[in-house]
Design a protein around this motif. Sequence first.
Motif, PDB file in Angstrom:
ATOM      1  N   ARG A  13      -8.586  53.509  47.365  1.00  0.00           N
ATOM      2  CA  ARG A  13      -7.818  54.411  46.839  1.00  0.00           C
ATOM      3  C   ARG A  13      -7.043  54.237  45.305  1.00  0.00           C
ATOM      4  O   ARG A  13      -6.761  52.930  45.047  1.00  0.00           O
ATOM      5  CB  ARG A  13      -6.684  54.683  47.717  1.00  0.00           C
ATOM      6  CG  ARG A  13      -7.262  55.319  49.115  1.00  0.00           C
ATOM      7  CD  ARG A  13      -7.782  56.622  48.863  1.00  0.00           C
ATOM      8  NE  ARG A  13      -8.450  57.315  50.371  1.00  0.00           N
ATOM      9  CZ  ARG A  13      -9.713  57.179  50.434  1.00  0.00           C
ATOM     10  NH1 ARG A  13     -10.595  56.620  49.647  1.00  0.00           N
ATOM     11  NH2 ARG A  13      -9.777  57.521  51.605  1.00  0.00           N
ATOM     12  N   ASP A  14      -6.776  55.205  44.586  1.00  0.00           N
ATOM     13  CA  ASP A  14      -6.128  55.017  43.560  1.00  0.00           C
ATOM     14  C   ASP A  14      -4.455  55.136  43.836  1.00  0.00           C
ATOM     15  O   ASP A  14      -4.050  56.217  44.102  1.00  0.00           O
ATOM     16  CB  ASP A  14      -6.436  55.927  42.444  1.00  0.00           C
ATOM     17  CG  ASP A  14      -5.738  55.924  41.009  1.00  0.00           C
ATOM     18  OD1 ASP A  14      -5.109  54.912  40.703  1.00  0.00           O
ATOM     19  OD2 ASP A  14      -6.468  56.521  40.023  1.00  0.00           O
ATOM     20  N   VAL A  15      -3.866  54.025  43.714  1.00  0.00           N
ATOM     21  CA  VAL A  15      -2.510  54.038  44.118  1.00  0.00           C
ATOM     22  C   VAL A  15      -1.625  54.248  43.232  1.00  0.00           C
ATOM     23  O   VAL A  15      -1.654  53.863  42.048  1.00  0.00           O
ATOM     24  CB  VAL A  15      -2.090  52.709  44.731  1.00  0.00           C
ATOM     25  CG1 VAL A  15      -0.569  52.649  45.314  1.00  0.00           C
ATOM     26  CG2 VAL A  15      -3.055  52.316  46.004  1.00  0.00           C
ATOM     27  N   TRP A 135     -11.048  45.860  42.235  1.00  0.00           N
ATOM     28  CA  TRP A 135     -10.535  46.924  42.945  1.00  0.00           C
ATOM     29  C   TRP A 135     -10.804  46.977  44.466  1.00  0.00           C
ATOM     30  O   TRP A 135      -9.994  46.974  45.339  1.00  0.00           O
ATOM     31  CB  TRP A 135     -10.942  48.518  42.391  1.00  0.00           C
ATOM     32  CG  TRP A 135      -9.964  49.724  42.527  1.00  0.00           C
ATOM     33  CD1 TRP A 135      -8.966  49.686  43.626  1.00  0.00           C
ATOM     34  CD2 TRP A 135      -9.738  50.505  41.766  1.00  0.00           C
ATOM     35  NE1 TRP A 135      -8.354  50.933  43.186  1.00  0.00           N
ATOM     36  CE2 TRP A 135      -8.875  51.348  42.219  1.00  0.00           C
ATOM     37  CE3 TRP A 135     -10.507  51.040  40.709  1.00  0.00           C
ATOM     38  CZ2 TRP A 135      -8.359  52.691  41.677  1.00  0.00           C
ATOM     39  CZ3 TRP A 135      -9.984  52.181  39.894  1.00  0.00           C
ATOM     40  CH2 TRP A 135      -8.976  53.040  40.257  1.00  0.00           C
ATOM     41  N   LEU A 136     -12.131  46.619  44.410  1.00  0.00           N
ATOM     42  CA  LEU A 136     -12.538  46.458  45.922  1.00  0.00           C
ATOM     43  C   LEU A 136     -12.109  45.388  46.673  1.00  0.00           C
ATOM     44  O   LEU A 136     -11.951  45.228  47.785  1.00  0.00           O
ATOM     45  CB  LEU A 136     -14.186  46.507  45.851  1.00  0.00           C
ATOM     46  CG  LEU A 136     -14.990  47.884  45.552  1.00  0.00           C
ATOM     47  CD1 LEU A 136     -16.417  47.735  45.563  1.00  0.00           C
ATOM     48  CD2 LEU A 136     -14.585  49.036  46.310  1.00  0.00           C
ATOM     49  N   VAL A 145      -4.389  49.225  43.836  1.00  0.00           N
ATOM     50  CA  VAL A 145      -4.411  49.328  42.532  1.00  0.00           C
ATOM     51  C   VAL A 145      -4.525  50.757  41.894  1.00  0.00           C
ATOM     52  O   VAL A 145      -5.216  51.927  42.681  1.00  0.00           O
ATOM     53  CB  VAL A 145      -6.016  48.774  42.196  1.00  0.00           C
ATOM     54  CG1 VAL A 145      -6.265  49.001  40.810  1.00  0.00           C
ATOM     55  CG2 VAL A 145      -6.017  47.436  42.676  1.00  0.00           C
ATOM     56  N   GLY A 146      -3.894  51.175  40.913  1.00  0.00           N
ATOM     57  CA  GLY A 146      -3.963  52.375  40.125  1.00  0.00           C
ATOM     58  C   GLY A 146      -4.383  52.162  38.744  1.00  0.00           C
ATOM     59  O   GLY A 146      -4.079  51.342  37.909  1.00  0.00           O
ATOM     60  N   PRO A 184      -8.646  60.629  49.008  1.00  0.00           N
ATOM     61  CA  PRO A 184      -7.891  60.567  47.836  1.00  0.00           C
ATOM     62  C   PRO A 184      -6.764  61.439  47.481  1.00  0.00           C
ATOM     63  O   PRO A 184      -6.951  62.555  47.798  1.00  0.00           O
ATOM     64  CB  PRO A 184      -9.181  60.947  46.672  1.00  0.00           C
ATOM     65  CG  PRO A 184     -10.418  60.416  47.485  1.00  0.00           C
ATOM     66  CD  PRO A 184     -10.026  60.942  48.905  1.00  0.00           C
ATOM     67  N   GLU A 185      -5.849  60.842  46.941  1.00  0.00           N
ATOM     68  CA  GLU A 185      -4.431  61.504  46.769  1.00  0.00           C
ATOM     69  C   GLU A 185      -4.703  63.130  45.998  1.00  0.00           C
ATOM     70  O   GLU A 185      -4.172  64.017  46.307  1.00  0.00           O
ATOM     71  CB  GLU A 185      -3.434  60.784  46.081  1.00  0.00           C
ATOM     72  CG  GLU A 185      -2.138  61.424  45.848  1.00  0.00           C
ATOM     73  CD  GLU A 185      -1.129  60.206  45.202  1.00  0.00           C
ATOM     74  OE1 GLU A 185       0.155  60.784  45.013  1.00  0.00           O
ATOM     75  OE2 GLU A 185      -1.442  59.383  45.175  1.00  0.00           O
TER      76      GLU A 185
END
Length: 211
Positions: A13-15, A135-136, A145-146, A184-185
């Motif tokens: 995810r993109d945090v 990232w993984l 990770v963002g 995903p957000e």
Amino acid sequence: MLEDIYKVIHERRDVRDEFLPQPLEEAVIKRLLEAAHSAPSVGFQQPWNFLLIRDKKRITLVKEIFDRAAAEEAKIFNDERRKLYNRLKLQGIVKAPLNLVVTCDRSRDGRTGLGRFHNPQMSAYSCVCAVENLWLAARAENIGVGWVSIYHDDELKELLKIPAEIDIIAYLCIGYVSHFYDSPELEQKGWRKRVPLESLVYQEEWPKNAQ
């Protein structure tokens, strides 16, 4: 093991707003950087560098660069879309305990080289592979990770003293998080839905009616 790698890929995810103040252990940071450094690179160029940022004053200045750029970007959307844009949390610059810049030196091992004579952009693509590796690996460690992409490149380079000839590939916010979203957000908050895979797969040649 096979199931594990697919699980990590699908749960990445993109945090943005879920970072905890808990600092990252140096051993963990090293593992993440080693994962990034193990990425494939065209011609084995390894064109990346990793700039770690922890200084609060410097991070605050980065956030100011983001804020100016975000205010500009918001203006490109119509009224309803702009309202949603302004409600979104688009970065974790200040909240994350570690900021990391991944850069690309296109001239490493020469201005041209194996696999880059005709397609020099492969240097940058190689660095993106390093970002995805990191990232993984981070997700496997339950670390968020963002990726921040809203900034003026020249302003960020000046602040971080990055030479003009070096490309910024990614500005990453990294840290332990309170939770990861199930999906995903941006999808959950109504910005955009995932495109069906079937609509993106072509056979043999580009179709005439492709969108």
